[in-house]
Design a protein around this motif. Sequence first.
Motif, mmCIF file in Angstrom:
data_model
loop_
_atom_site.group_PDB
_atom_site.id
_atom_site.type_symbol
_atom_site.label_atom_id
_atom_site.label_comp_id
_atom_site.label_asym_id
_atom_site.label_seq_id
_atom_site.Cartn_x
_atom_site.Cartn_y
_atom_site.Cartn_z
ATOM 1 N N GLN A 11 0.802 -1.217 0.000
ATOM 2 C CA GLN A 11 0.000 0.000 0.000
ATOM 3 C C GLN A 11 0.837 1.270 0.000
ATOM 4 O OE1 GLN A 11 -3.211 0.044 -0.349
ATOM 5 N NE2 GLN A 11 -3.722 2.188 0.059
ATOM 6 N N PHE A 12 2.013 1.236 0.643
ATOM 7 C CA PHE A 12 2.736 2.477 0.922
ATOM 8 C C PHE A 12 4.047 2.636 0.165
ATOM 9 C CE2 PHE A 12 0.077 1.679 4.682
ATOM 10 C CZ PHE A 12 -0.653 2.857 4.684
ATOM 11 N N ALA A 13 4.541 1.608 -0.526
ATOM 12 C CA ALA A 13 5.702 1.783 -1.398
ATOM 13 C C ALA A 13 5.296 2.652 -2.584
ATOM 14 C CB ALA A 13 6.219 0.426 -1.873
ATOM 15 N N LEU A 14 6.270 3.307 -3.204
ATOM 16 C CA LEU A 14 5.985 4.172 -4.351
ATOM 17 C C LEU A 14 5.864 3.325 -5.613
ATOM 18 C CD1 LEU A 14 5.605 6.949 -5.596
ATOM 19 C CD2 LEU A 14 8.091 7.179 -5.731
ATOM 20 N N MET A 15 4.629 3.202 -6.106
ATOM 21 C CA MET A 15 4.373 2.420 -7.308
ATOM 22 C C MET A 15 4.524 3.301 -8.550
ATOM 23 S SD MET A 15 3.785 -0.545 -6.077
ATOM 24 C CE MET A 15 3.228 -1.381 -7.573
ATOM 25 N N PRO A 16 4.808 2.697 -9.708
ATOM 26 C CA PRO A 16 4.849 3.473 -10.946
ATOM 27 C C PRO A 16 3.530 4.195 -11.191
ATOM 28 C CG PRO A 16 5.830 1.320 -11.283
ATOM 29 C CD PRO A 16 5.218 1.293 -9.925
ATOM 30 N N VAL A 17 3.594 5.370 -11.781
ATOM 31 C CA VAL A 17 2.407 6.201 -11.980
ATOM 32 C C VAL A 17 1.349 5.484 -12.815
ATOM 33 C CG1 VAL A 17 1.585 8.381 -12.965
ATOM 34 C CG2 VAL A 17 3.760 8.314 -11.728
ATOM 35 N N MET A 18 1.752 4.647 -13.753
ATOM 36 C CA MET A 18 0.801 3.946 -14.613
ATOM 37 C C MET A 18 0.195 2.718 -13.947
ATOM 38 S SD MET A 18 2.721 4.337 -18.320
ATOM 39 C CE MET A 18 1.304 3.819 -19.291
ATOM 40 N N SER A 19 0.643 2.416 -12.740
ATOM 41 C CA SER A 19 0.082 1.276 -12.016
ATOM 42 C C SER A 19 -1.250 1.648 -11.384
ATOM 43 C CB SER A 19 1.058 0.822 -10.920
ATOM 44 O OG SER A 19 0.416 -0.093 -10.040
ATOM 45 N N PRO A 20 -2.224 0.734 -11.398
ATOM 46 C CA PRO A 20 -3.487 1.015 -10.696
ATOM 47 C C PRO A 20 -3.310 1.110 -9.188
ATOM 48 C CG PRO A 20 -3.417 -1.258 -11.498
ATOM 49 C CD PRO A 20 -2.254 -0.562 -12.096
ATOM 50 N N GLU A 21 -2.164 0.665 -8.682
ATOM 51 C CA GLU A 21 -1.891 0.718 -7.244
ATOM 52 C C GLU A 21 -1.195 2.010 -6.819
ATOM 53 O OE1 GLU A 21 -3.095 -1.674 -5.362
ATOM 54 O OE2 GLU A 21 -3.838 -2.638 -7.191
ATOM 55 N N PHE A 22 -0.981 2.928 -7.764
ATOM 56 C CA PHE A 22 -0.313 4.183 -7.433
ATOM 57 C C PHE A 22 -1.253 5.124 -6.687
ATOM 58 C CE2 PHE A 22 0.237 8.654 -8.650
ATOM 59 C CZ PHE A 22 1.454 8.912 -8.045
ATOM 60 N N HIS A 23 -0.724 5.757 -5.631
ATOM 61 C CA HIS A 23 -1.462 6.783 -4.890
ATOM 62 C C HIS A 23 -0.508 7.930 -4.590
ATOM 63 C CE1 HIS A 23 -4.826 4.009 -4.268
ATOM 64 N NE2 HIS A 23 -3.937 3.102 -3.896
ATOM 65 N N ILE A 24 -1.043 9.145 -4.563
ATOM 66 C CA ILE A 24 -0.201 10.323 -4.412
ATOM 67 C C ILE A 24 0.533 10.341 -3.073
ATOM 68 C CG2 ILE A 24 -2.003 11.793 -3.433
ATOM 69 C CD1 ILE A 24 0.561 12.889 -6.116
ATOM 70 N N GLY A 30 11.479 11.082 -5.425
ATOM 71 C CA GLY A 30 10.419 10.200 -5.905
ATOM 72 C C GLY A 30 9.768 10.729 -7.167
ATOM 73 N N MET A 31 9.610 12.047 -7.258
ATOM 74 C CA MET A 31 8.981 12.644 -8.441
ATOM 75 C C MET A 31 9.850 12.475 -9.680
ATOM 76 S SD MET A 31 7.393 16.125 -6.737
ATOM 77 C CE MET A 31 6.932 16.795 -8.337
ATOM 78 N N LEU A 32 11.165 12.718 -9.541
ATOM 79 C CA LEU A 32 12.044 12.541 -10.698
ATOM 80 C C LEU A 32 12.073 11.084 -11.133
ATOM 81 C CD1 LEU A 32 14.104 13.745 -12.682
ATOM 82 C CD2 LEU A 32 15.893 13.168 -11.036
ATOM 83 N N PHE A 33 12.214 10.185 -10.166
ATOM 84 C CA PHE A 33 12.225 8.755 -10.475
ATOM 85 C C PHE A 33 10.931 8.340 -11.164
ATOM 86 C CE2 PHE A 33 11.364 4.320 -9.363
ATOM 87 C CZ PHE A 33 12.545 3.707 -9.762
ATOM 88 N N SER A 34 9.801 8.820 -10.649
ATOM 89 C CA SER A 34 8.506 8.452 -11.222
ATOM 90 C C SER A 34 8.316 9.056 -12.604
ATOM 91 C CB SER A 34 7.373 8.908 -10.295
ATOM 92 O OG SER A 34 7.412 8.209 -9.069
ATOM 93 N N GLY A 35 8.811 10.285 -12.799
ATOM 94 C CA GLY A 35 8.686 10.917 -14.107
ATOM 95 C C GLY A 35 9.449 10.161 -15.181
ATOM 96 N N ILE A 36 10.652 9.754 -14.871
ATOM 97 C CA ILE A 36 11.444 8.968 -15.826
ATOM 98 C C ILE A 36 10.801 7.605 -16.042
ATOM 99 C CG2 ILE A 36 13.669 7.815 -16.170
ATOM 100 C CD1 ILE A 36 14.937 10.232 -14.730
ATOM 101 N N GLY A 37 10.317 7.000 -14.954
ATOM 102 C CA GLY A 37 9.631 5.712 -15.080
ATOM 103 C C GLY A 37 8.367 5.821 -15.919
#
Length: 261
Positions: free
Chosen positions: A31-44, A95-102
């Motif tokens: 629930q609390f790990a940072l998931m990829p933005v395109m994952s349905p499990e992603f939460h802000i 996390g934002m930079l990592f997620s943006g590249i991902g």
Amino acid sequence: MLAITPTVRNLLILNILFYFIDSSVFSLKGQFALMPVMSPEFHIFQFVSYMFLHGGIGHLFSNMFGLIMFGPLLERVWGPKRFLIFYFVTGIGAGMLFSGIGLYENWQVAQAVELFTQNPTPDGLADFLSKHAEPLYEPNLGFLNSFEGNPTNSVYIQQSIKLVQGYYAWSISIPMVGASGAIFGILMAFGLLFPNTELFLLFVPFPIKAKYFVAFYGLFELYSGIQNAQSDNVAHFAHVGGMLFAYILLRYWGTQKSNFY
């Protein structure tokens, strides 16, 4: 090493507490790990929560060691409030930079999957694997050869589609955890504020100034992130992100001299 300051101590306690809960009581990563933005499990909220989870005791130790080595001096210079702001800004920024590249990389994979499913051919599969899923190329050479020999076989076609779709599903299900982004932000701040402080490192037989150590480490992480070795489980761009946001924040604070230390 300075005595541990209050904010550093509290962060240390929280990280150890959450590691104990996650590893011994019930899992928090789902629930609390940072998931990829395109994952349905992603939460802000995962941009914050991921910072308090770790992949193992070694991961936790290395991050907390960096926190207690470099954090107390910064907290003494800035005060608890500014240090805490810095910690979260660099961690969230990482996390934002990592997620943006991902997001960009996963979008490319999604486009390639869509194109392949519209025209599933042996050459198309070989191209997909070599460009987007290199670790799967050699293990699937036998299947590729069979597919090339029978390009209209419906079983091979369905298996190839399942293979590329499965890879995409896997690529958007890899979480990121750890305080490394914030720790690298702290390291960058230390190098900028105390550039000529000499550090004695375990595997280096001579002292090295903080500014050179930070510069080398930053370039190494950038190189490693660009190389993007798929067997490497280290989130190098999160480290780069922490250092980048630390630099930006310090430059901004530098323009606010009346409010700075």
